[in-house]
Write a protein that holds these residues in place. Structure first.
Motif, PDB file in Angstrom:
ATOM      1  N   TYR A  74     -48.279-111.282 -53.799  1.00  0.00           N
ATOM      2  CA  TYR A  74     -49.561-110.631 -54.072  1.00  0.00           C
ATOM      3  C   TYR A  74     -49.983-109.649 -52.978  1.00  0.00           C
ATOM      4  O   TYR A  74     -51.131-109.212 -52.942  1.00  0.00           O
ATOM      5  N   ARG A  75     -49.066-109.271 -52.124  1.00  0.00           N
ATOM      6  CA  ARG A  75     -49.362-108.388 -50.992  1.00  0.00           C
ATOM      7  C   ARG A  75     -50.084-107.105 -51.415  1.00  0.00           C
ATOM      8  O   ARG A  75     -51.023-106.665 -50.755  1.00  0.00           O
ATOM      9  N   ASP A  76     -49.669-106.493 -52.500  1.00  0.00           N
ATOM     10  CA  ASP A  76     -50.263-105.236 -52.952  1.00  0.00           C
ATOM     11  C   ASP A  76     -51.733-105.387 -53.330  1.00  0.00           C
ATOM     12  O   ASP A  76     -52.468-104.410 -53.374  1.00  0.00           O
ATOM     13  N   GLN A  77     -52.166-106.612 -53.607  1.00  0.00           N
ATOM     14  CA  GLN A  77     -53.546-106.845 -54.013  1.00  0.00           C
ATOM     15  C   GLN A  77     -54.444-107.269 -52.851  1.00  0.00           C
ATOM     16  O   GLN A  77     -55.627-107.511 -53.041  1.00  0.00           O
ATOM     17  N   TYR A  78     -53.889-107.340 -51.631  1.00  0.00           N
ATOM     18  CA  TYR A  78     -54.652-107.817 -50.483  1.00  0.00           C
ATOM     19  C   TYR A  78     -55.931-107.004 -50.257  1.00  0.00           C
ATOM     20  O   TYR A  78     -57.005-107.561 -50.046  1.00  0.00           O
ATOM     21  N   ASP A  79     -55.820-105.692 -50.287  1.00  0.00           N
ATOM     22  CA  ASP A  79     -56.977-104.832 -50.034  1.00  0.00           C
ATOM     23  C   ASP A  79     -57.927-104.748 -51.231  1.00  0.00           C
ATOM     24  O   ASP A  79     -59.058-104.293 -51.087  1.00  0.00           O
ATOM     25  N   GLU A  80     -57.468-105.170 -52.387  1.00  0.00           N
ATOM     26  CA  GLU A  80     -58.263-105.029 -53.605  1.00  0.00           C
ATOM     27  C   GLU A  80     -59.105-106.252 -53.936  1.00  0.00           C
ATOM     28  O   GLU A  80     -59.910-106.208 -54.859  1.00  0.00           O
ATOM     29  N   THR A  81     -58.921-107.344 -53.220  1.00  0.00           N
ATOM     30  CA  THR A  81     -59.647-108.572 -53.539  1.00  0.00           C
ATOM     31  C   THR A  81     -60.481-109.034 -52.351  1.00  0.00           C
ATOM     32  O   THR A  81     -60.130-108.788 -51.206  1.00  0.00           O
ATOM     33  N   ASP A  82     -61.591-109.670 -52.672  1.00  0.00           N
ATOM     34  CA  ASP A  82     -62.438-110.225 -51.628  1.00  0.00           C
ATOM     35  C   ASP A  82     -61.996-111.626 -51.223  1.00  0.00           C
ATOM     36  O   ASP A  82     -62.393-112.127 -50.176  1.00  0.00           O
ATOM     37  N   ASP A  83     -61.196-112.268 -52.064  1.00  0.00           N
ATOM     38  CA  ASP A  83     -60.783-113.646 -51.799  1.00  0.00           C
ATOM     39  C   ASP A  83     -59.276-113.795 -52.002  1.00  0.00           C
ATOM     40  O   ASP A  83     -58.814-114.367 -52.982  1.00  0.00           O
ATOM     41  N   PHE A  84     -58.526-113.247 -51.049  1.00  0.00           N
ATOM     42  CA  PHE A  84     -57.066-113.274 -51.134  1.00  0.00           C
ATOM     43  C   PHE A  84     -56.540-114.700 -51.140  1.00  0.00           C
ATOM     44  O   PHE A  84     -55.579-115.014 -51.833  1.00  0.00           O
ATOM     45  N   GLU A  85     -57.199-115.570 -50.406  1.00  0.00           N
ATOM     46  CA  GLU A  85     -56.766-116.966 -50.331  1.00  0.00           C
ATOM     47  C   GLU A  85     -56.765-117.620 -51.707  1.00  0.00           C
ATOM     48  O   GLU A  85     -55.817-118.289 -52.095  1.00  0.00           O
ATOM     49  N   SER A  86     -57.834-117.428 -52.467  1.00  0.00           N
ATOM     50  CA  SER A  86     -57.896-117.995 -53.819  1.00  0.00           C
ATOM     51  C   SER A  86     -56.846-117.377 -54.725  1.00  0.00           C
ATOM     52  O   SER A  86     -56.279-118.050 -55.578  1.00  0.00           O
ATOM     53  N   LEU A  87     -56.592-116.090 -54.531  1.00  0.00           N
ATOM     54  CA  LEU A  87     -55.597-115.405 -55.347  1.00  0.00           C
ATOM     55  C   LEU A  87     -54.216-116.019 -55.152  1.00  0.00           C
ATOM     56  O   LEU A  87     -53.525-116.318 -56.125  1.00  0.00           O
ATOM     57  N   ILE A  88     -53.831-116.254 -53.903  1.00  0.00           N
ATOM     58  CA  ILE A  88     -52.480-116.766 -53.664  1.00  0.00           C
ATOM     59  C   ILE A  88     -52.362-118.262 -53.937  1.00  0.00           C
ATOM     60  O   ILE A  88     -51.276-118.758 -54.203  1.00  0.00           O
ATOM     61  N   GLU A  89     -53.478-118.977 -53.859  1.00  0.00           N
ATOM     62  CA  GLU A  89     -53.436-120.412 -54.162  1.00  0.00           C
ATOM     63  C   GLU A  89     -53.380-120.661 -55.657  1.00  0.00           C
ATOM     64  O   GLU A  89     -52.996-121.730 -56.099  1.00  0.00           O
ATOM     65  N   GLY A  90     -53.779-119.683 -56.449  1.00  0.00           N
ATOM     66  CA  GLY A  90     -53.733-119.818 -57.895  1.00  0.00           C
ATOM     67  C   GLY A  90     -54.948-120.549 -58.424  1.00  0.00           C
ATOM     68  O   GLY A  90     -55.760-121.074 -57.666  1.00  0.00           O
ATOM     69  N   PRO A  91     -55.080-120.574 -59.734  1.00  0.00           N
ATOM     70  CA  PRO A  91     -56.241-121.232 -60.333  1.00  0.00           C
ATOM     71  C   PRO A  91     -56.187-122.740 -60.145  1.00  0.00           C
ATOM     72  O   PRO A  91     -55.113-123.339 -60.175  1.00  0.00           O
ATOM     73  N   SER A  92     -57.342-123.315 -59.916  1.00  0.00           N
ATOM     74  CA  SER A  92     -57.390-124.771 -59.808  1.00  0.00           C
ATOM     75  C   SER A  92     -57.528-125.347 -61.206  1.00  0.00           C
ATOM     76  O   SER A  92     -58.244-124.797 -62.035  1.00  0.00           O
ATOM     77  N   PRO A  93     -56.840-126.430 -61.491  1.00  0.00           N
ATOM     78  CA  PRO A  93     -56.930-127.016 -62.825  1.00  0.00           C
ATOM     79  C   PRO A  93     -58.336-127.546 -63.060  1.00  0.00           C
ATOM     80  O   PRO A  93     -58.903-128.219 -62.214  1.00  0.00           O
ATOM     81  N   GLU A  94     -58.886-127.188 -64.206  1.00  0.00           N
ATOM     82  CA  GLU A  94     -60.226-127.666 -64.528  1.00  0.00           C
ATOM     83  C   GLU A  94     -60.121-129.077 -65.071  1.00  0.00           C
ATOM     84  O   GLU A  94     -59.271-129.392 -65.891  1.00  0.00           O
ATOM     85  N   VAL A  95     -60.997-129.920 -64.591  1.00  0.00           N
ATOM     86  CA  VAL A  95     -60.964-131.324 -64.961  1.00  0.00           C
ATOM     87  C   VAL A  95     -62.217-131.657 -65.742  1.00  0.00           C
ATOM     88  O   VAL A  95     -63.318-131.290 -65.364  1.00  0.00           O
ATOM     89  N   ASP A  96     -62.040-132.345 -66.852  1.00  0.00           N
ATOM     90  CA  ASP A  96     -63.169-132.802 -67.659  1.00  0.00           C
ATOM     91  C   ASP A  96     -63.675-134.100 -67.053  1.00  0.00           C
ATOM     92  O   ASP A  96     -63.042-135.138 -67.171  1.00  0.00           O
TER      93      ASP A  96
END
Length: 115
Positions: A74-96
């Motif tokens: 995701y290096r190319d998106q580093y400057d385009e996002t405010d939360d690079f950490e969340s981007l590289i960690e991926g979505p967290s599974p939603e739990v009911d």
């Protein structure tokens, strides 16, 4: 997560390409000073992008982690996002929560009662 460009990404690239390595070699391969590399490696380790490995505690041998590999993807998106950490960690599974921490399908709520 505040990365220095291009230094941090050069370190990650070198560790991905060549495998585990020490600051002296990383400096030679990246064209950055050893002092700069020695400063950045602990920061990258704190972010979970690299890991210091043994056998000796003070060996200075580092390797890239899976999170570090994701950062390169995701290096190319580093400057385009405010939360690079969340981007590289991926979505967290939603739990009911009503399902006791399990998805609703695990409890059979998606099935029909036809008795």
């Amino acid at each position: 997560m505040k990365l220095r460009q291009p230094t941090d990404f050069l370190i990650l690239e070198e560790l991905e390409d060549k495998g585990r390595n020490v600051a002296t070699n990383l400096a030679a391969h990246t064209g950055k000073s050893r002092k700069n590399i020695n400063t950045r490696l602990p920061v990258l380790e704190d972010y979970g992008l690299v890991e210091k490995i043994g056998p000796a505690e003070r060996s200075g041998l580092y390797e890239i982690t899976s999170l570090g590999q994701a950062a390169l993807v995701y290096r190319d998106q580093y400057d385009e996002t405010d939360d690079f950490e969340s981007l590289i960690e991926g979505p967290s599974p939603e739990v009911d929560e009503s399902a006791g921490g399990q998805g609703s399908f695990a409890r059979g709520e998606n099935e029909t009662d036809e008795e």
